[in-house]
Scaffold this motif. Structure first.
Motif, mmCIF file in Angstrom:
data_model
loop_
_atom_site.group_PDB
_atom_site.id
_atom_site.type_symbol
_atom_site.label_atom_id
_atom_site.label_comp_id
_atom_site.label_asym_id
_atom_site.label_seq_id
_atom_site.Cartn_x
_atom_site.Cartn_y
_atom_site.Cartn_z
ATOM 1 N N VAL A 111 -44.852 5.325 56.084
ATOM 2 C CA VAL A 111 -43.391 5.163 56.027
ATOM 3 C C VAL A 111 -42.731 6.153 56.978
ATOM 4 O O VAL A 111 -41.810 5.812 57.730
ATOM 5 C CB VAL A 111 -42.867 5.371 54.592
ATOM 6 C CG1 VAL A 111 -41.337 5.444 54.588
ATOM 7 C CG2 VAL A 111 -43.322 4.248 53.685
ATOM 8 N N THR A 220 -35.761 -8.872 49.717
ATOM 9 C CA THR A 220 -36.567 -7.653 49.748
ATOM 10 C C THR A 220 -37.108 -7.335 48.362
ATOM 11 O O THR A 220 -38.290 -7.021 48.192
ATOM 12 C CB THR A 220 -35.740 -6.466 50.263
ATOM 13 O OG1 THR A 220 -35.300 -6.742 51.590
ATOM 14 C CG2 THR A 220 -36.561 -5.192 50.259
ATOM 15 N N THR A 224 -40.857 -7.139 46.682
ATOM 16 C CA THR A 224 -41.304 -5.969 45.931
ATOM 17 C C THR A 224 -41.830 -6.367 44.559
ATOM 18 O O THR A 224 -42.908 -5.937 44.143
ATOM 19 C CB THR A 224 -40.153 -4.963 45.764
ATOM 20 O OG1 THR A 224 -39.680 -4.588 47.060
ATOM 21 C CG2 THR A 224 -40.606 -3.725 45.012
ATOM 22 N N LEU A 283 -38.654 -2.272 57.531
ATOM 23 C CA LEU A 283 -39.631 -3.100 56.818
ATOM 24 C C LEU A 283 -40.039 -4.284 57.680
ATOM 25 O O LEU A 283 -41.200 -4.692 57.694
ATOM 26 C CB LEU A 283 -39.041 -3.593 55.500
ATOM 27 C CG LEU A 283 -39.945 -4.475 54.643
ATOM 28 C CD1 LEU A 283 -41.088 -3.658 54.062
ATOM 29 C CD2 LEU A 283 -39.151 -5.133 53.518
ATOM 30 N N ILE A 287 -44.210 -3.908 57.936
ATOM 31 C CA ILE A 287 -45.253 -4.664 57.246
ATOM 32 C C ILE A 287 -46.202 -5.363 58.229
ATOM 33 O O ILE A 287 -47.430 -5.242 58.090
ATOM 34 C CB ILE A 287 -44.641 -5.683 56.268
ATOM 35 C CG1 ILE A 287 -43.951 -4.956 55.110
ATOM 36 C CG2 ILE A 287 -45.708 -6.621 55.733
ATOM 37 C CD1 ILE A 287 -44.867 -4.063 54.302
ATOM 38 N N SER A 304 -49.166 -0.575 51.564
ATOM 39 C CA SER A 304 -47.872 -1.211 51.840
ATOM 40 C C SER A 304 -46.826 -0.916 50.776
ATOM 41 O O SER A 304 -45.623 -1.053 51.032
ATOM 42 C CB SER A 304 -48.051 -2.729 51.952
ATOM 43 O OG SER A 304 -49.001 -3.057 52.934
ATOM 44 N N LEU A 307 -43.704 1.462 51.497
ATOM 45 C CA LEU A 307 -42.715 0.877 52.401
ATOM 46 C C LEU A 307 -41.917 -0.216 51.692
ATOM 47 O O LEU A 307 -40.706 -0.350 51.901
ATOM 48 C CB LEU A 307 -43.397 0.302 53.641
ATOM 49 C CG LEU A 307 -42.472 -0.262 54.726
ATOM 50 C CD1 LEU A 307 -41.482 0.799 55.197
ATOM 51 C CD2 LEU A 307 -43.278 -0.786 55.908
ATOM 52 N N LEU A 308 -42.598 -0.991 50.832
ATOM 53 C CA LEU A 308 -41.900 -2.022 50.062
ATOM 54 C C LEU A 308 -40.891 -1.396 49.105
ATOM 55 O O LEU A 308 -39.861 -2.005 48.792
ATOM 56 C CB LEU A 308 -42.908 -2.868 49.279
ATOM 57 C CG LEU A 308 -43.786 -3.803 50.092
ATOM 58 C CD1 LEU A 308 -44.848 -4.460 49.206
ATOM 59 C CD2 LEU A 308 -42.943 -4.881 50.776
ATOM 60 N N HIS A 311 -37.792 0.466 51.485
ATOM 61 C CA HIS A 311 -36.776 -0.390 52.096
ATOM 62 C C HIS A 311 -35.648 -0.758 51.123
ATOM 63 O O HIS A 311 -34.473 -0.511 51.431
ATOM 64 C CB HIS A 311 -37.426 -1.641 52.668
ATOM 65 C CG HIS A 311 -36.470 -2.534 53.393
ATOM 66 N ND1 HIS A 311 -35.944 -2.223 54.631
ATOM 67 C CD2 HIS A 311 -35.913 -3.715 53.044
ATOM 68 C CE1 HIS A 311 -35.119 -3.173 55.020
ATOM 69 N NE2 HIS A 311 -35.084 -4.090 54.066
#
Length: 334
Positions: A111, A220, A224, A283, A287, A304, A307-308, A311
């Motif tokens: 990230v 988003t 997630t 993002l 990704i 991942s 980062l999920l 964002h």
């Protein structure tokens, strides 16, 4: 202030709560490949709409002047691609002795290495009334010039985590050219022909951008909530969520302090753009980049996860701080 008036004033915050709730109930609707096709409607149409809207609403002279604001752009890029990943790396040296899932910690490092986003920082800067032109320029500089940004980001990941791969610069560059630069230019061209009408009617550009942002937030959070989080213990997840919000708040405060020093020469509107552009991570670029750099890794999904989380957290936290930052900016301008 009556209830209806209060609700009307805070409609965006209520909208955030609503779209998150809907995403939690039925995430399959907004995930990639789902009925809403966010890989098209968000990645291309929504982002293009944001920058067309910005191009249509921005006075050309404002954008031109932003191009010359070299000090601001250097501040944002150095903070994003040098200070941010280095600070995270130092912090993770302490966390490495804790029982937190090691793959989540690796994901947290990635990230820090990510380039700036193409949309959220611009929309939040616009919502506050900050230097939108500078925010747009930094989105373009950090993402449109993606061959440099992703090369740096990939090099940082290799440096910190020891992974190696190649990045498809051409395809990503082409995508961002079509969704960022082209819509912005078209918006500026259209503005030249309908400038008088725009000045007379004053369309609700801010509300339009806010509605598009709600779409981005929804899809988003769908991604997630739909993430399987394989072998992810609740303790590690809770700690990572806490760390992410703490990092964002700390870095936003740091950028605020740095940009408001007596000798900084930044205006309050500049500070707003700096706060959002320096602390947000992409993002959209992140990704696909992780899938390339960590291709074949069994724990790719865990890498991942940060980062999920980061964002939607940056959008949510930024949106909640909009009224506070706006009040500060207005008071300083007075």
């Amino acid at each position: 202030m009556g209830l209806l008036e209060r609700l009307r004033k805070e409609w965006f915050i209520l909208g955030i709560v609503l779209v998150i709730a809907v995403a939690r109930l039925e995430p399959a609707v907004g995930v990639k490949g789902g009925p809403l096709k966010p890989e098209i409607t968000i990645t291309y149409i929504a982002v293009s709409a944001i920058f067309f809207n910005s191009g249509l609403s921005l006075k050309t002279e404002e954008l031109t002047s932003a191009l010359m604001h070299v000090k601001l752009h250097l501040f944002v890029q150095i903070f994003t691609l040098v200070f941010f990943p280095t600070a995270i790396w130092l912090f993770l040296q302490l966390l490495s002795i804790t029982p937190i899932n090691e793959w989540l910690l690796k994901g947290l490092q990635t990230v820090g290495c990510m380039p700036p986003p193409v949309s959220s920082a611009v929309i939040l800067t616009k919502a506050v009334g900050g230097n939108e032109a500078a925010a747009i320029f930094n989105s373009a500089f950090g993402s449109f010039l993606v061959s440099n940004a992703l090369f740096i980001a990939t090099a940082l990941i290799v440096l910190f985590l020891g992974s190696s791969s190649s990045v498809p610069f051409t395809s990503i560059f082409s995508q961002l050219f079509m969704t960022v630069v082209v819509p912005l230019i078209i918006g500026q061209i259209v503005r030249r022909y309908i400038k008088d009408w725009l000045e007379r009617k004053k369309p609700p550009f801010g509300a339009i951008s806010s509605c598009v942002l709600l779409m981005i937030i929804y899809t988003t959070f769908c991604d997630t909530f739909a993430n399987p989080n394989i072998d992810l213990d609740k303790f590690s997840l809770i700690i990572i969520v806490f760390i992410i919000f703490s990092v964002q708040m700390s870095f936003m405060f740091l950028t605020f302090l740095f940009s408001t020093r007596n000798n900084s020469s930044f205006t309050p509107a500049d500070t707003v753009a700096i706060i959002f552009c320096s602390t947000h991570k992409s993002l959209t670029l992140g990704i696909p980049m992780l899938k390339i750099v960590f291709a074949g890794y069994e724990h790719l999904s865990l890498i991942s996860v940060p980062l999920l989380i980061y964002h939607p957290a940056q959008i949510l936290l930024g949106s909640l701080l909009v009224p506070t930052i706006k009040s500060w900016m207005v008071s300083r301008q007075k």
